[in-house]
Design an enzyme around this catalytic site. Structure first.
Site, PDB file in Angstrom:
ATOM      1  N   LYS A  83       0.826  -1.203   0.000  1.00 18.86           N
ATOM      2  CA  LYS A  83       0.000   0.000   0.000  1.00 18.86           C
ATOM      3  C   LYS A  83       0.864   1.258   0.000  1.00 18.86           C
ATOM      4  CE  LYS A  83      -4.322  -1.727   1.973  1.00 18.86           C
ATOM      5  NZ  LYS A  83      -4.059  -3.152   1.864  1.00 18.86           N
ATOM      6  N   GLU A 107      -3.735   6.818   6.850  1.00 21.19           N
ATOM      7  CA  GLU A 107      -4.496   7.653   5.925  1.00 21.19           C
ATOM      8  C   GLU A 107      -5.611   8.381   6.661  1.00 21.19           C
ATOM      9  OE1 GLU A 107      -4.172   5.527   1.546  1.00 21.19           O
ATOM     10  OE2 GLU A 107      -5.977   5.219   2.741  1.00 21.19           O
ATOM     11  N   HIS A 113     -14.536  -3.643   7.593  1.00 18.30           N
ATOM     12  CA  HIS A 113     -13.810  -3.423   6.332  1.00 18.30           C
ATOM     13  C   HIS A 113     -13.824  -4.653   5.429  1.00 18.30           C
ATOM     14  CE1 HIS A 113     -12.547   0.113   8.471  1.00 18.30           C
ATOM     15  NE2 HIS A 113     -11.953  -0.621   9.387  1.00 18.30           N
ATOM     16  N   ARG A 132      -5.320  -9.548  -8.928  1.00 15.88           N
ATOM     17  CA  ARG A 132      -5.853 -10.904  -8.989  1.00 15.88           C
ATOM     18  C   ARG A 132      -7.330 -10.834  -9.347  1.00 15.88           C
ATOM     19  NH1 ARG A 132      -8.952 -10.422  -4.530  1.00 15.88           N
ATOM     20  NH2 ARG A 132      -8.097  -9.367  -2.707  1.00 15.88           N
TER      21      ARG A 132
END
Length: 653
Positions: free
Chosen positions: A118, A202, A237, A294
């Site tokens: 990330k 973030e 999430h 993927r």
């Protein structure tokens, strides 16, 4: 590049079965791999050949790269499809395939490595001009640096595992006082789940929509996008419902997001199936979240609205052929919706469930597709993700797709373990979901007190059915007509039907040739048993005829109640025991799993609510806390121990 002949699927469960169906339909031979826990699994039975690659723990089996490469060599497989999860986004695995002369059905190792971080992917996206969220993606990972950056970004903020996915290693922090504890948990989950403790921070967008774009590239440099999917219905999430197209999408926004997704793909010369995920705020602004290199769990909704088989496209691209369509040829038709069926109990904080599947009867109907890897009799183990399968529906409109999917959820029979079926049905029926106006905050804000999130209380009909089935089973054992094995048929039978820690009295009157009269509380029900064969009971209750799936063994009844199931127990002859207190000094494992952390020692004082032990099961960490104040009298586990559901871990006095 020569055509492929035999494909090894380096995965398990529903995705391994789904890949095999397309591969075999196209004429390829398939090879399954399996652990000791999956010896009799459906994906093993479907394959042309299968190889045992080790014990149940994933590090020794489905993450064991040398064993998987060796299985491909031994069976002559010339390609490996990684599915999703496990090694699907592992650059070292892609390189190992390349070194062994085996085609890896996916993007390059370089693209996987970059997008798998990330931190590095966000830096690359900023450089490529893709909109990104403010945050910290630097190399320094010490507590002091991260705490300082958190203050700079401001709260609320997200902690994310750089190598993570599926909600693991991800924490939402609202206040600085919680930051270090959440940082520890995120690091631990990231390290155990992905082998890397690296994190990014973030700024948290409050209640955005989660919208992702399916991209596809070939080895000739062509790259297109196949519309978008809305994955905003999430808990912790993790996606619960996905649909395509996004209910609020406009032509202009779709084009803007699609072009941003293509920028992301071109930045890494992307080949194969990939997904660029965005957060979309209320103003219509979108921001890069991550790119999954993927096939996605939710790829079927894209397949249903485009009429394409994405696995077939993956095989075609892996053989070096160009994409079958250009961007302007992609057409989106109708609406598709998918739910994920999990072995978990929403009424117990979504705790994963383990056990034996005693019945699985998926509801097959027009416009419905069910991807699964289940067979009756199999064990759901604690070693793997709790997702059992996916139910997907397609309709001319969103409402038609939703209605078909709701019926499929309500009618699919799953007995032997608890599942999230009640949750799925409740979500699909919720007025705000039906309206299409929702965000990632939908479940915690609009669904927090839904009945499916509380323990089920059986109604009079369920209790009456249970008493009748227990009675029927007892009569069968005695090989007598239903009311003929007692001396006095006019005397009512008094049952005590239990669910968890509660009991309910039920009085059953059975007279030969007449319907049962069953008293439950203040209600009296007339019941006629039309058929009862050990799998389904056809009953008429107060003039209404219905069929109920069930399994009954040793005084335990699994009854399907549409949707979901109840595990009811005949406690008529059981010794009555006192109810346990609300808080207990005995800490038991809530499920099968592994102990990954023990934060106390014998003789130390503990406080109610204090974190004592961390249990890992089904790829998630579960903190176990003290129920009372006291002193730790006995500690019965160590880090690394495998424990069973309800096993005593420690005792506080």
């Amino acid at each position: 590049m020569p055509a492929l002949k035999k494909i090894l699927i380096a995965n398990r469960g529903e995705i391994a079965c789904r890949i095999q169906r397309t591969a075999q339909a196209l004429g390829y031979r398939t090879v399954a791999i399996f652990s000791d826990a999956d010896t009799d699994a459906l994906h093993v039975q479907m394959a042309d050949e299968a190889v045992n690659i080790g014990p149940a723990p994933v590090q020794q089996s489905y993450l064991n790269i040398p064993a998987i490469i060796d299985a491909a060599r031994r069976t002559g497989a010339d390609a490996i499809h990684p599915g999703y999860g496990f090694l699907s986004e592992n650059a070292e695995f892609a390189l190992a395939c390349e070194r062994a002369g085996i085609t890896f059905i996916g993007p390059s190792a370089e693209a996987i490595k970059l997008m798998g971080s990330k931190r590095l992917s966000k830096l690359a996206m900023i450089k490529a001009g893709v909109p990104c969220i403010n945050g910290y993606q630097g190399p320094e990972q010490d507590d002091a640096t991260l705490s300082g950056e958190a203050e700079r970004i401001g709260y609320p903020l997200m902690i994310k595992a750089c190598a993570g996915g599926g909600g693991r290693g991800m924490r939402l922090v609202h206040d600085a006082s919680d930051f270090l504890e959440q940082l520890r948990t995120a690091r631990s989950e990231a390290l155990h789940g992905f082998g890397s403790a690296e994190l990014i921070l973030e700024q948290a967008l409050i209640d955005p929509r989660h919208v992702e774009v399916q991209v596809f590239g070939d080895q000739q440099g062509n790259l297109i996008y196949l519309g978008e999917r809305d994955c905003s219905i999430q808990r912790r999430h993790q996606k619960v419902i996905e649909e395509a197209p996004c209910p609020i999408m406009t032509v202009e926004l779709r084009q803007a997001m699609g072009e941003a997704a293509l920028k992301a793909g071109r930045a890494v010369n992307y080949v194969g199936a990939g997904t660029v995920e965005f957060l979309l705020d209320a103003r219509g602004q979108f921001y890069f979240l991550e790119m999954n290199t993927r096939l996605q769990v939710e790829h079927p909704v894209t397949e249903l609205i485009t009429g394409l088989d994405l696995v077939a496209w993956q095989l075609l691209v892996a053989e070096g052929l160009p994409l079958p369509l250009r961007q302007e040829q992609v057409q989106l038709n109708g609406h598709a919706m998918e739910v994920r069926l999990y072995a978990e109990d929403p009424a117990q904080g979504f705790l994963p469930q383990t056990g034996r599947i005693s019945a699985w009867e998926p509801a097959l109907q027009a416009g419905v597709r069910i991807d699964h890897g289940l067979i009756e009799g199999q064990q759901v183990s604690p070693f793997y993700d709790p997702m059992l399968g996916k139910l997907i529906a397609h309709g001319a409109t969103r409402e038609e797709a939703r209605r078909k999917l709701l019926r499929a959820v309500q009618d699919s029979v799953l007995l032997g373990i608890q599942s999230n079926q009640r949750l799925l049905a409740g979500l699909l029926e919720h007025p705000q979901f039906i309206s299409g106006e929702f965000s990632t905050g939908f479940i915690p804000t609009c669904f927090a007190d839904h009945p499916c999130l509380h323990p089920v209380v059986p109604g009079a009909e369920e209790l009456a059915i249970a008493a009748a089935l227990f009675y029927h089973d007892c009569a069968q054992v005695h090989r007598a007509p239903l009311a003929g094995w007692r001396n006095n048929a006019s005397v009512p039978l008094n049952y005590r039907i239990g669910l968890d820690d509660q009991d309910w009295p039920v009085e059953l009157n059975a007279v030969p040739g007449e319907p049962y009269r069953i008293h439950v509380g203040a209600r009296t029900l007339q019941m006629q048993v039309i058929e009862c064969n050990g799998r389904r009971a056809t009953l008429t209750i107060d003039g209404i005829r219905r069929c109920h799936a069930y399994r009954l063994e040793a005084g335990q009844l699994w009854l399907f109640t549409r949707p979901g199931s109840l595990r009811l127990v005949d406690r008529t002859q059981a010794v009555v025991s006192s109810q346990a207190g609300v808080s207990s000094g005995t800490l038991k494992a809530p499920m099968d799993g592994a102990i990954v952390d023990v934060l106390v020692r014998e003789g130390c004082a503990v406080s109610k609510g204090q974190l004592l032990v961390v249990l890992e099961a089904m790829k998630m960490e579960h903190p176990l806390k003290a129920g009372i104040d006291g002193v730790l009298k006995r500690l019965q586990v160590r880090v690394g121990d495998q424990v069973k559901n309800r096993q005593i871990l420690l005792e506080v006095e």
